[in-house]
Write a protein that holds these residues in place. Structure first.
Motif, PDB file in Angstrom:
ATOM      1  N   LYS A 715      20.148  72.963  34.621  1.00 65.25           N
ATOM      2  CA  LYS A 715      19.484  71.772  35.135  1.00 65.25           C
ATOM      3  C   LYS A 715      20.527  70.870  35.802  1.00 65.25           C
ATOM      4  CE  LYS A 715      15.660  73.183  33.233  1.00 65.25           C
ATOM      5  NZ  LYS A 715      14.570  73.749  34.063  1.00 65.25           N
ATOM      6  N   ASP A 718      17.082  66.791  38.822  1.00 64.53           N
ATOM      7  CA  ASP A 718      15.686  66.693  38.405  1.00 64.53           C
ATOM      8  C   ASP A 718      14.832  67.722  39.123  1.00 64.53           C
ATOM      9  OD1 ASP A 718      16.365  64.590  36.775  1.00 64.53           O
ATOM     10  OD2 ASP A 718      15.895  63.057  38.285  1.00 64.53           O
ATOM     11  N   LYS A 719      13.796  68.175  38.431  1.00 62.18           N
ATOM     12  CA  LYS A 719      12.896  69.155  39.020  1.00 62.18           C
ATOM     13  C   LYS A 719      12.142  68.553  40.204  1.00 62.18           C
ATOM     14  CE  LYS A 719      10.699  69.837  35.214  1.00 62.18           C
ATOM     15  NZ  LYS A 719       9.717  70.374  34.243  1.00 62.18           N
ATOM     16  N   SER A 721       9.344  69.507  41.172  1.00 59.20           N
ATOM     17  CA  SER A 721       7.910  69.490  40.877  1.00 59.20           C
ATOM     18  C   SER A 721       7.433  68.098  40.474  1.00 59.20           C
ATOM     19  CB  SER A 721       7.591  70.502  39.773  1.00 59.20           C
ATOM     20  OG  SER A 721       8.341  70.209  38.601  1.00 59.20           O
ATOM     21  N   ASP A 722       8.335  67.326  39.844  1.00 56.27           N
ATOM     22  CA  ASP A 722       7.950  65.960  39.461  1.00 56.27           C
ATOM     23  C   ASP A 722       7.615  65.127  40.698  1.00 56.27           C
ATOM     24  OD1 ASP A 722       8.423  66.662  36.842  1.00 56.27           O
ATOM     25  OD2 ASP A 722      10.489  65.896  36.844  1.00 56.27           O
ATOM     26  N   TYR A 723       8.382  65.330  41.746  1.00 58.00           N
ATOM     27  CA  TYR A 723       8.115  64.590  42.995  1.00 58.00           C
ATOM     28  C   TYR A 723       6.744  64.945  43.552  1.00 58.00           C
ATOM     29  CZ  TYR A 723       8.356  63.430  47.968  1.00 58.00           C
ATOM     30  OH  TYR A 723       8.073  62.967  49.227  1.00 58.00           O
ATOM     31  N   VAL A 725       4.156  66.104  41.906  1.00 58.42           N
ATOM     32  CA  VAL A 725       3.119  65.582  41.007  1.00 58.42           C
ATOM     33  C   VAL A 725       2.876  64.104  41.275  1.00 58.42           C
ATOM     34  CG1 VAL A 725       2.561  65.094  38.596  1.00 58.42           C
ATOM     35  CG2 VAL A 725       3.547  67.302  39.211  1.00 58.42           C
ATOM     36  N   GLU A 726       3.964  63.372  41.511  1.00 58.80           N
ATOM     37  CA  GLU A 726       3.845  61.926  41.695  1.00 58.80           C
ATOM     38  C   GLU A 726       3.309  61.544  43.065  1.00 58.80           C
ATOM     39  OE1 GLU A 726       7.742  60.502  41.001  1.00 58.80           O
ATOM     40  OE2 GLU A 726       7.773  61.018  38.856  1.00 58.80           O
ATOM     41  N   THR A 727       3.580  62.329  44.073  1.00 51.20           N
ATOM     42  CA  THR A 727       3.265  61.909  45.448  1.00 51.20           C
ATOM     43  C   THR A 727       2.175  62.731  46.136  1.00 51.20           C
ATOM     44  OG1 THR A 727       5.018  63.338  46.331  1.00 51.20           O
ATOM     45  CG2 THR A 727       5.619  61.069  45.786  1.00 51.20           C
ATOM     46  N   SER A 728       1.661  63.753  45.471  1.00 53.41           N
ATOM     47  CA  SER A 728       0.676  64.605  46.149  1.00 53.41           C
ATOM     48  C   SER A 728      -0.566  63.820  46.559  1.00 53.41           C
ATOM     49  CB  SER A 728       0.284  65.778  45.247  1.00 53.41           C
ATOM     50  OG  SER A 728      -0.338  65.310  44.070  1.00 53.41           O
TER      51      SER A 728
END
Length: 777
Positions: A715, A718-719, A721-723, A725-728
């Motif tokens: 790691k 940061d992943k 995928s978090d971005y 999830v937050e901005t989709s």
């Protein structure tokens, strides 16, 4: 500035449509708009109070690669040559090329080349300059090979491409090292870091790599061999690429980096040494040529060698003389190429052995040729611009007293004598060119056409260039302070003040000119008595043969290597690919500590996953031992559908649905093509082959598993995928994250994937149509 650089290529987009009306109006009239507009735009910068101009346009800012353009005296001179000569060449081509020719292709290539050259001389970004640099090689390849039905045209185009691209790749290596040392891609910023570059351990490697790019492009010895073969191109191409623009790209490159490299004596040894050798050898070889364009090709090489040598001198006089001769050479050499084209056009031949006595039949062409050749020869007349820069060249050879190493001092002492020696042959081939063509006995019976004077439209461009020769010769200071002084300052790195005048008094440089003229006239007059020397030097020796040998051997070696692994067996191909991946990747992972496996952040393995995984593994292994086609297809289906079940367990319904669709279609296609599938035969490999297969299979599987686990355990940031999830929803307006990623976040990527599928569909459709047409026949 961005628009002016790309104006020619933007116009090129319209040429295929415009050329449909070429029978009514020649396409060249529309093409001439681009270079003429660029010339008018930049000619306004000429002036005593000229200041450099900067234009910045983002392209790939994350990599420091942007369209940063810088207009100083050096780039202004080249822009004016590219656009000014480009306008005259286009005008000339209107009357030279018949409408039956493929004008659309010719002018598209020509306009692409204009954009490439404008980009080279205006770019302040290393890698943008390189991009345009290679575009000049590609577009010149297309122009040289324009008459692609001729074997010699294809050969010349290939040779120019191979040599200049080799140099371009070398130059790219030098640029990368410069970027690593300085941390910037801006050429102007790099010029301000001279001390850092000179102290770098990679300095001499950078110098060698960049000079390789310059020498190959500007046809310096021993890379000059591509230029004579490039004369297979139409004469407008020769007049443009090989006298005023492309071959001077290498000169531009050396001039641009002179403020950095000239502080080291190796720059003088390499640049001036190669330059003076090129001057001598090319001028010597020009005298033995029998083709008018062949003579001019070697004369161009010799003149480029002289300019290169002067840049290597690094003194104020030499730098000024070099930039002055760049301008002068473009005027007289461009006109001479056009005259050679006129002679060929009106007589049907360029063989000087069949020509002669044309002065009474083509008086205007002969007059223009006399002015051009005597200017090229450096004949001491006040209305010939070539004499001024040749005189400054001789003067510069006598002022090389700044060197400390014995090698540099020896070369500096020899250069004045070598310069005179090479210039004598320059004088000889100039006289040979003009007198051999326009005076002496007429050989009308040997000419394919009855010679007559060319139409005024074809003569207009060389007339303008010769008027430039005369005007600069009569009033040389007209271009001094407004243009040449700024060019010299950009190259030298400091202001250079120098007056240009015809009479310098009885100085050594004048005596050198007298020796050149006197000895040159005598050797030209008695040429038939000593020309046999070419049977001994070079005799049968030829760098062209070296090139042909290297190309032939590389093709044979490549064919031998290719045949060794192109067996037609898909199993062998997979063996090579997977084996190479395993053998290369595993050691690198071990040496770089790339294996980092941590099971603390992994989910528990359930019974369902173990059962499905075991079924997939058993099915995959079963395909090896199955010899029935139906059984093999069904077994492969078990593997695919089992993978879809795993996606469902991992709560990835989109991937599961995609896998189910793909697997179903694959199964259907297999069954559809069942009749045409080859019969499965029992394997007959020996124990060794099976062992190799087993090792590579297990190794590749283990490698992928280790990479997957290591990637999950490492790691570093940061992943992403978090971005998503937050901005989709806020950016893409959708709740299905995968769809938003594909359509919005990676929209361009998806678009190009669709384009690839579309192209594949068109290809399949074309194959079907061809097969149907063949069957109908």
């Amino acid at each position: 500035m961005l628009f002016t650089v790309f104006l020619p290529v933007l116009l090129a987009i319209l040429i295929p449509f415009i050329s449909k009306y070429k029978e009514k109006i020649h396409t060249g009239w529309f093409v001439m708009i681009a270079p003429l507009a660029v010339f008018i735009y930049y000619v306004r910068f000429i002036g005593v109070n000229f200041e450099p101009t900067i234009g910045q346009y983002n392209w790939i800012p994350s990599l420091n690669i942007n369209f940063d353009f810088y207009l100083d005296g050096l780039s202004l001179l080249f822009v004016l040559l590219i656009s000014g000569i480009g306008t005259l060449v286009t005008l000339y081509s209107i009357f030279y090329l018949h409408t039956s020719e493929r004008l659309d292709q010719f002018y598209v290539y020509l306009l692409i080349f204009m954009t490439a050259m404008l980009g080279v001389v205006l770019s302040d970004n290393l890698f943008v300059l390189y991009s345009f640099w290679e575009l000049t090689s590609i577009s010149s390849f297309l122009l040289i090979g324009y008459w692609n039905s001729r074997e010699r045209s294809r050969y010349g185009a290939q040779k120019s491409m191979m040599i200049t691209v080799f140099g371009g790749l070398s130059m790219l290596g030098g640029f990368i090292l410069l970027y690593l040392i300085t941390g910037t891609t801006s050429i102007q910023a790099i010029l301000g870091m001279t001390d850092i570059i000179l102290q770098s351990e990679y300095f001499y490697l950078i110098l060698a790599l960049i000079l390789l790019g310059a020498f190959t492009k500007s046809a310096q010895f021993p890379f000059h061999i591509w230029l004579p073969d490039a004369m297979e191109a139409p004469t407008p191409v020769s007049a443009y690429l090989h006298s005023a623009t492309m071959v001077k790209a290498g000169i531009f490159l050396v001039a641009r980096f002179t403020p950095i490299f000239s502080a080291d004596e190796w720059f003088f040894l390499l640049v001036s040494g190669i330059g003076i050798v090129t001057l001598i050898w090319a001028s010597y070889m020009a005298v033995r040529q029998t083709d008018l364009k062949g003579i001019l090709a070697f004369s161009t090489i010799s003149q480029l060698g002289m300019i290169m040598a002067m840049l290597g001198f690094g003194t104020e006089v030499a730098i000024f003389a070099a930039v002055f001769h760049i301008l002068n050479h473009a005027t007289f050499k461009g006109s001479l190429f056009m005259i050679a084209g006129i002679v060929d056009h009106e007589t049907g031949t360029r063989d000087i052995r069949k020509l002669g006595g044309l002065v009474t039949l083509m008086p205007i062409s002969a007059t223009l040729a006399f002015f051009g050749t005597f200017s090229m020869a450096g004949f001491p007349l006040p209305f010939l611009n070539g004499f001024y820069s040749k005189e400054l060249f001789f003067e510069a050879t006598l002022e090389l007293d700044r060197f400390t190493s014995s090698a540099a001092q020896f070369l500096a002492a020899a250069i004045p004598y070598l310069a005179v020696f090479g210039s004598i042959f320059t004088f000889i081939y100039s006289m040979y060119l003009v007198f051999g063509t326009f005076t002496g006995k007429k050989n009308l019976d040997q000419l394919p056409k009855k010679p007559h004077e060319a139409p005024i439209g074809m003569l207009l461009s060389p007339i303008i260039l010769i008027l430039g020769v005369i005007l600069i010769g009569l009033v040389p200071n007209l271009v001094n302070a407004p243009l040449l002084a700024h060019v010299a300052e950009a190259v030298y790195g400091a202001p250079i003040e120098m007056d240009i005048y015809f009479w310098h008094g009885l100085v050594p440089a004048f005596y050198m000119s007298l020796i050149v003229v006197g000895v040159g006239f005598v050797l030209f007059y008695f040429k038939k008595y000593w020309v046999a020397i070419y049977q001994y030097l070079p005799g049968k020796l030829s760098l062209h043969k070296v090139y042909d040998f290297l190309m032939d051997q590389s093709e044979k070696f490549s064919a031998k290597v290719t045949k060794s692994y192109m067996s037609g067996s898909l199993r062998h191909y997979m063996l090579y690919i997977l084996g190479a991946i395993v053998l290369i990747t595993f050691p690198i992972l071990l040496m770089t500590d790339g294996i980092n496996i941590n099971f603390s952040n992994t989910s528990e393995i359930t019974t369902h996953e173990v059962i499905i995984g075991a079924v997939i593994a058993i099915a995959a292994i079963a395909t090896i031992f199955t010899h029935n086609k139906i059984a093999t297809i069904l077994t492969l289906g078990v593997v695919g559908y089992g993978l879809a079940l795993l996606f469902i367990l991992y709560r990835a319904p989109d991937l599961a649905l995609t896998q189910l669709v793909v697997e179903t279609i694959s199964m259907a296609l297999f069954l559809l093509c069942f009749y045409h599938l080859p019969n499965l035969r029992k394997r007959t490999e020996g124990v060794f082959s099976r062992s190799i297969n087993l090792v590579i299979s297990i190794g590749f599987g283990a490698l992928i598993t280790i990479i997957g686990l290591s990637a999950h355990s490492t790691k570093l940031f940061d992943k992403i995928s978090d971005y998503f999830v937050e901005t989709s929803y806020s950016l893409g307006g959708g709740t299905n994250i995968v769809n938003v990623i594909l359509v919005d976040m990676r929209g361009i990527d998806t678009l190009f994937e669709v384009v690839v599928l579309g192209l594949a569909a068109l290809g399949i459709f074309g194959l079907i149509k061809l097969r149907s047409k063949k069957g109908a026949e």
